[in-house]
Design an enzyme around this catalytic site. Sequence first.
Site, PDB file in Angstrom:
ATOM      1  N   PRO A   1      36.127  33.633  40.385  1.00 12.04           N
ATOM      2  CA  PRO A   1      36.867  32.846  41.364  1.00 12.04           C
ATOM      3  C   PRO A   1      37.612  33.679  42.402  1.00 12.04           C
ATOM      4  CG  PRO A   1      37.949  32.763  39.220  1.00 12.04           C
ATOM      5  CD  PRO A   1      36.603  33.389  39.011  1.00 12.04           C
ATOM      6  N   ASN A   2      37.568  33.180  43.615  1.00 13.33           N
ATOM      7  CA  ASN A   2      38.283  33.711  44.782  1.00 13.33           C
ATOM      8  C   ASN A   2      37.677  35.007  45.341  1.00 13.33           C
ATOM      9  OD1 ASN A   2      40.317  31.619  44.704  1.00 13.33           O
ATOM     10  ND2 ASN A   2      41.115  32.651  42.893  1.00 13.33           N
TER      11      ASN A   2
ATOM     12  N   ARG B   1      41.317  37.768  51.753  1.00 16.98           N
ATOM     13  CA  ARG B   1      42.283  37.479  50.689  1.00 16.98           C
ATOM     14  C   ARG B   1      43.120  38.713  50.351  1.00 16.98           C
ATOM     15  NH1 ARG B   1      40.569  37.518  44.408  1.00 16.98           N
ATOM     16  NH2 ARG B   1      42.558  36.768  43.617  1.00 16.98           N
TER      17      ARG B   1
ATOM     18  N   TYR C   1      43.202  43.915  47.767  1.00 13.85           N
ATOM     19  CA  TYR C   1      41.764  43.921  47.465  1.00 13.85           C
ATOM     20  C   TYR C   1      40.905  44.632  48.519  1.00 13.85           C
ATOM     21  CZ  TYR C   1      43.260  40.543  43.997  1.00 13.85           C
ATOM     22  OH  TYR C   1      43.900  39.937  42.934  1.00 13.85           O
TER      23      TYR C   1
ATOM     24  N   ASN D   1      33.016  40.923  37.508  1.00 15.39           N
ATOM     25  CA  ASN D   1      34.429  40.785  37.860  1.00 15.39           C
ATOM     26  C   ASN D   1      34.790  39.322  37.637  1.00 15.39           C
ATOM     27  OD1 ASN D   1      36.964  40.571  38.934  1.00 15.39           O
ATOM     28  ND2 ASN D   1      36.517  41.756  40.780  1.00 15.39           N
TER      29      ASN D   1
ATOM     30  N   ALA E   1      40.483  35.855  38.013  1.00 16.92           N
ATOM     31  CA  ALA E   1      41.597  35.377  37.184  1.00 16.92           C
ATOM     32  C   ALA E   1      41.149  34.857  35.820  1.00 16.92           C
ATOM     33  CB  ALA E   1      42.362  34.292  37.931  1.00 16.92           C
TER      34      ALA E   1
ATOM     35  N   HIS F   1      41.963  36.674  32.528  1.00 20.59           N
ATOM     36  CA  HIS F   1      43.239  36.544  31.815  1.00 20.59           C
ATOM     37  C   HIS F   1      43.401  35.194  31.124  1.00 20.59           C
ATOM     38  CE1 HIS F   1      43.761  39.920  34.467  1.00 20.59           C
ATOM     39  NE2 HIS F   1      43.746  39.143  35.535  1.00 20.59           N
TER      40      HIS F   1
ATOM     41  N   ASP G   1      33.385  34.182  24.924  1.00 22.53           N
ATOM     42  CA  ASP G   1      32.372  33.756  23.955  1.00 22.53           C
ATOM     43  C   ASP G   1      30.962  33.849  24.547  1.00 22.53           C
ATOM     44  OD1 ASP G   1      34.355  33.290  22.115  1.00 22.53           O
ATOM     45  OD2 ASP G   1      34.303  31.106  22.272  1.00 22.53           O
TER      46      ASP G   1
ATOM     47  N   GLU H   1      33.067  45.382  32.802  1.00 23.32           N
ATOM     48  CA  GLU H   1      34.061  44.572  33.526  1.00 23.32           C
ATOM     49  C   GLU H   1      34.647  45.412  34.661  1.00 23.32           C
ATOM     50  OE1 GLU H   1      36.673  42.199  31.112  1.00 23.32           O
ATOM     51  OE2 GLU H   1      38.400  42.730  32.354  1.00 23.32           O
TER      52      GLU H   1
ATOM     53  N   HIS I   1      37.392  45.461  38.016  1.00 25.28           N
ATOM     54  CA  HIS I   1      38.462  44.880  38.838  1.00 25.28           C
ATOM     55  C   HIS I   1      38.717  45.807  40.009  1.00 25.28           C
ATOM     56  CE1 HIS I   1      39.274  41.941  35.779  1.00 25.28           C
ATOM     57  NE2 HIS I   1      39.242  42.914  34.889  1.00 25.28           N
ATOM     58  N   LEU I   2      38.806  45.220  41.192  1.00 25.58           N
ATOM     59  CA  LEU I   2      39.096  46.022  42.381  1.00 25.58           C
ATOM     60  C   LEU I   2      40.482  46.662  42.273  1.00 25.58           C
ATOM     61  CD1 LEU I   2      37.721  43.314  44.735  1.00 25.58           C
ATOM     62  CD2 LEU I   2      36.880  45.665  44.769  1.00 25.58           C
ATOM     63  N   SER I   3      41.449  45.861  41.842  1.00 25.12           N
ATOM     64  CA  SER I   3      42.822  46.359  41.712  1.00 25.12           C
ATOM     65  C   SER I   3      43.043  46.895  40.301  1.00 25.12           C
ATOM     66  CB  SER I   3      43.806  45.220  42.003  1.00 25.12           C
ATOM     67  OG  SER I   3      43.672  44.188  41.038  1.00 25.12           O
TER      68      SER I   3
ATOM     69  N   ARG J   1      50.033  45.704  37.884  1.00 33.11           N
ATOM     70  CA  ARG J   1      50.424  44.444  38.518  1.00 33.11           C
ATOM     71  C   ARG J   1      51.227  43.567  37.548  1.00 33.11           C
ATOM     72  NH1 ARG J   1      45.435  41.932  41.441  1.00 33.11           N
ATOM     73  NH2 ARG J   1      47.127  40.726  42.398  1.00 33.11           N
TER      74      ARG J   1
ATOM     75  N   ARG K   1      48.572  39.809  34.056  1.00 29.97           N
ATOM     76  CA  ARG K   1      47.237  40.396  34.311  1.00 29.97           C
ATOM     77  C   ARG K   1      46.906  41.526  33.337  1.00 29.97           C
ATOM     78  NH1 ARG K   1      45.873  38.185  39.411  1.00 29.97           N
ATOM     79  NH2 ARG K   1      47.736  37.816  40.640  1.00 29.97           N
TER      80      ARG K   1
HETATM   81  C1  DQA Z   1      40.776  40.957  40.055  1.00 25.71           C
HETATM   82  C2  DQA Z   1      42.120  41.019  39.331  1.00 25.71           C
HETATM   83  C3  DQA Z   1      42.507  39.654  38.797  1.00 25.71           C
HETATM   84  O1  DQA Z   1      43.778  39.727  38.152  1.00 25.71           O
HETATM   85  C4  DQA Z   1      42.610  38.650  39.924  1.00 25.71           C
HETATM   86  O2  DQA Z   1      42.922  37.368  39.426  1.00 25.71           O
HETATM   87  C5  DQA Z   1      41.405  38.620  40.776  1.00 25.71           C
HETATM   88  C6  DQA Z   1      40.753  39.879  41.128  1.00 25.71           C
HETATM   89  C7  DQA Z   1      40.419  42.300  40.740  1.00 25.71           C
HETATM   90  O3  DQA Z   1      39.263  42.459  41.122  1.00 25.71           O
HETATM   91  O4  DQA Z   1      41.292  43.138  40.927  1.00 25.71           O
HETATM   92  O5  DQA Z   1      40.978  37.579  41.253  1.00 25.71           O
HETATM   93  O6  DQA Z   1      39.753  40.678  39.108  1.00 25.71           O
END
Ligand code: DQA
Length: 144
Positions: free
Chosen positions: A10-11, A18, A23, A75, A78, A81, A88, A99, A101-103, A108, A112
Amino acid sequence: MKKILVLNGPNLNRLGKREPEIYGRNTLEDIQTMLDQVSTSMGVKLEHFQSNHEGQLIDRIYEAADSGIKGVIFNPGAYTHTSVALRDAIAGSGMSFIEVHLSNIYKRESFRHHSYTAGVSIGVISGLGIQGYMAALHYLAMYS
Ligand code: DQA
């Protein structure tokens, strides 16, 4: 040719617009193009999928498993978390997940710091920006 799925939650379709201070300014399409360029030279074919919906991500995981894909760069955004359901699906898929994550999620907010999906992944790359996706691709191209 080996196939790897690049899955974004998502997002992440809003990358570039964003919270760029967190990011970065690259769009998801920029990331996908960069990965496609590198994967070709590795003899790997990538499939890309992004969804803002948990169930669609789960369905895509099983579709990939049933089509013979062995490795996934994921990735989960959210859902990292919050989602026992995605955990599963990963655990039951028989595929190797990295896995990404950009950040750096550990720098943070405390909510998270916990990942439901990390414990069923081979490894986690967090905080390297788009280079995290590249590192995951290099690993899966060799080992999945
Ligand atoms: C994220 C980190 C997550 O906590 C956040 O909700 C995201 C992006 C990252 O790529 O840093 O949507 O997965």
